[in-house]
Scaffold this active site. Structure first.
Site, mmCIF file in Angstrom:
data_model
loop_
_atom_site.group_PDB
_atom_site.id
_atom_site.type_symbol
_atom_site.label_atom_id
_atom_site.label_comp_id
_atom_site.label_asym_id
_atom_site.label_seq_id
_atom_site.Cartn_x
_atom_site.Cartn_y
_atom_site.Cartn_z
ATOM 1 C CB SER A 74 -0.972 -0.050 1.318
ATOM 2 O OG SER A 74 -0.208 -0.154 2.356
ATOM 3 C CG HIS B 195 -4.086 -0.497 -1.560
ATOM 4 N ND1 HIS B 195 -4.656 0.737 -1.721
ATOM 5 C CD2 HIS B 195 -3.783 -0.630 -0.191
ATOM 6 C CE1 HIS B 195 -4.625 1.534 -0.792
ATOM 7 N NE2 HIS B 195 -4.081 0.766 0.217
ATOM 8 C CE LYS C 277 -7.258 0.651 1.900
ATOM 9 N NZ LYS C 277 -6.331 -0.106 2.527
HETATM 10 C C1 LIG Z 1 -6.393 -0.392 3.943
HETATM 11 C C2 LIG Z 1 -5.946 -1.708 4.145
HETATM 12 C C3 LIG Z 1 -6.491 -2.263 5.149
HETATM 13 C C4 LIG Z 1 -7.625 -2.151 6.247
HETATM 14 O O1 LIG Z 1 -8.763 -2.117 5.469
HETATM 15 P P1 LIG Z 1 -9.898 -1.207 6.100
HETATM 16 O O2 LIG Z 1 -11.071 -1.732 5.327
HETATM 17 O O3 LIG Z 1 -9.859 0.021 5.588
HETATM 18 O O4 LIG Z 1 -9.942 -1.446 7.495
HETATM 19 C C5 LIG Z 1 -5.899 -3.859 5.330
HETATM 20 N N1 LIG Z 1 -4.810 -4.215 4.833
HETATM 21 C C6 LIG Z 1 -4.356 -3.622 3.622
HETATM 22 C C7 LIG Z 1 -3.228 -3.989 2.992
HETATM 23 C C8 LIG Z 1 -4.661 -2.309 3.565
HETATM 24 O O5 LIG Z 1 -4.201 -1.547 2.500
#
Ligand SMILES: *Cc1c(COP(=O)(O)O)cnc(C)c1O
Length: 393
Positions: free
Chosen positions: A183, A211, A242
């Site tokens: 990320s 992502h 996301k």
């Molecule tokens: C953003 C992210 C999360 C967390 O996801 P949320 O739904 O915002 O809690 C978990 N793992 C990775 C790799 C992320 O980039």
């Protein structure tokens, strides 16, 4: 003076101010779009994970409203008691089909999913092998497990192999965990090589594709689909917060996995299920992805354009393989200052500093979305060039 005035926290905050890394939370007064009103000012938004524009999509909003009318605003209980509504079941079904897996279990967020799944599927006598750049929610999830832990150098297959060769024989189950898309840098895990090693050493595989979901693969099916590895990954995690535009997390895999999680994944046992509106909106999001790859294509077009122009302008954008574009300044105070100056130019790009990334690796991270126009991207690039001429010459 007493301990209750929290002077010790004030001292720590003053230290952040001294280091030039103190910040206030920005306040957004509009829906999350390519342009937003931030702290009273209209700016180009280059920091959201709303890759496809689903967060304010009319069809998702209509589906959410309909779900509220049919099911109310709250689930009323944890999933394992009486908070599991038919609309949640329906979401899990459409997601499983979308991901081409037997079953999906949905959690309240991606963070909760990692916090719940890792400890539920591992126990004392097992080993978890994790990439050093894995997301914080994986690190926290691993901490909750009773299994032993080992960390391999980022995407270093030789290092992973060394650990497996040395340790595989000493453990019952070994679980290899990696982000699908990293990320903070935007690079992809070397999944085909990881899966080969996992099969060679009889290990389980766990890919957090937060992502990649909605961005990579056919119609946004994710990194596993991108590498054509269906059936060879045991646990595929994704977020619904996301590209999917709402909130939630999920794990896709075998039916038996889902059955076990419904007994042992603590966020499902001890935290209330997602509101029905969220499930309703997400069912519509999956429908949109199945109907057309227009938004997914636009993210890549915009991401490639932005990366090309930034490289031509001489910025260090690392080695991203996705629309995530880190712009490295390395020095923490310079990075924070660069972001502040960009904001004055009407462009919001958040600084990413320690502890999110190691010291000396500070950067701003540009998140290009399907919604940005070429004009907005050009304006942002011009702002980068202008701020550099102010701060770095
Ligand atoms: C953003 C992210 C999360 C967390 O996801 P949320 O739904 O915002 O809690 C978990 N793992 C990775 C790799 C992320 O980039």
């Amino acid at each position: 003076m007493s301990v209750h005035d929290l002077k010790f926290l004030e001292d720590q905050l003053n230290e952040l101010k001294h280091q030039g890394v103190y910040r206030k939370l920005p306040i957004v007064e509009t829906p999350n779009e390519a342009e937003i009103v931030l702290n009273g000012r209209k700016v180009i938004n280059l920091s959201s994970n709303n890759y496809l524009g689903f967060a304010n999509h009319p069809r998702l909003k209509a589906a959410a409203i309909k779900a509220i009318e049919n099911f109310g605003v709250g689930a009323g209980a944890v999933k394992t008691i009486v908070g599991n509504m038919s609309i949640h079941e329906q979401l899990e079904e459409v997601l499983a089909k979308f991901k081409k897996e037997e079953a999906v279990m949905v959690f309240q967020s991606g963070y909760n999913c990692n916090a719940g799944v890792i400890q539920a599927i591992t126990q004392a006598g097992d080993l978890i092998v994790s990439d050093e750049l894995n997301h914080a929610s994986i690190i926290d999830g691993v901490r909750l497990s009773r299994a032993d832990k080992a960390v391999y150098k980022h995407s270093d297959i030789e290092d992973l192999k060394r650990i497996l060769a040395e340790k595989r024989g000493k453990y019952k189950q070994v679980l290899i965990i990696t982000d699908g898309v990293f990320s903070m840098d935007g690079d992809l895990a070397k999944l085909p090589e990881i899966v080969d090693l996992a099969e060679q050493y009889n290990c389980l595989t766990y890919v957090d594709d937060a992502h990649g979901s909605g961005v990579l693969g056919e119609n946004g099916r994710g990194t596993v689909d991108h590498f054509k590895l269906h059936g060879r990954i045991d646990f595929t995690i994704g977020t619904l917060s996301k590209a999917f535009g709402v909130v939630g997390g999920y794990v896709a895999g075998r039916k038996i996995m889902k059955e076990w999680l419904s007994h042992r994944a603590r966020p499902l046992l001890f935290s209330t299920n997602l509101p029905p509106a969220v499930a309703g909106a997400l069912i519509e999001a999956v429908k949109l992805l199945n109907e057309s790859d227009e938004a997914t294509t636009a993210v890549w077009r915009n991401g490639n354009y932005f990366k090309l122009k930034m490289k031509e302008a001489g910025f260090d954008i690392g080695h991203s393989e996705t629309p995530i574009t880190p712009v490295f300044f390395r020095d923490e105070a310079l990075t924070v200052s660069f972001s502040k100056h960009l904001l004055e130019e009407g462009v919001f790009v958040s600084p990413i500093i320690f502890p999110t990334v190691p010291k000396g690796m500070a950067r701003v991270r540009v998140m290009v979305t399907a919604m940005h126009t070429t004009e907005q991207l050009d304006k942002a690039i011009a702002a980068f060039v202008k701020v550099r001429s102010i701060l770095m010459k």
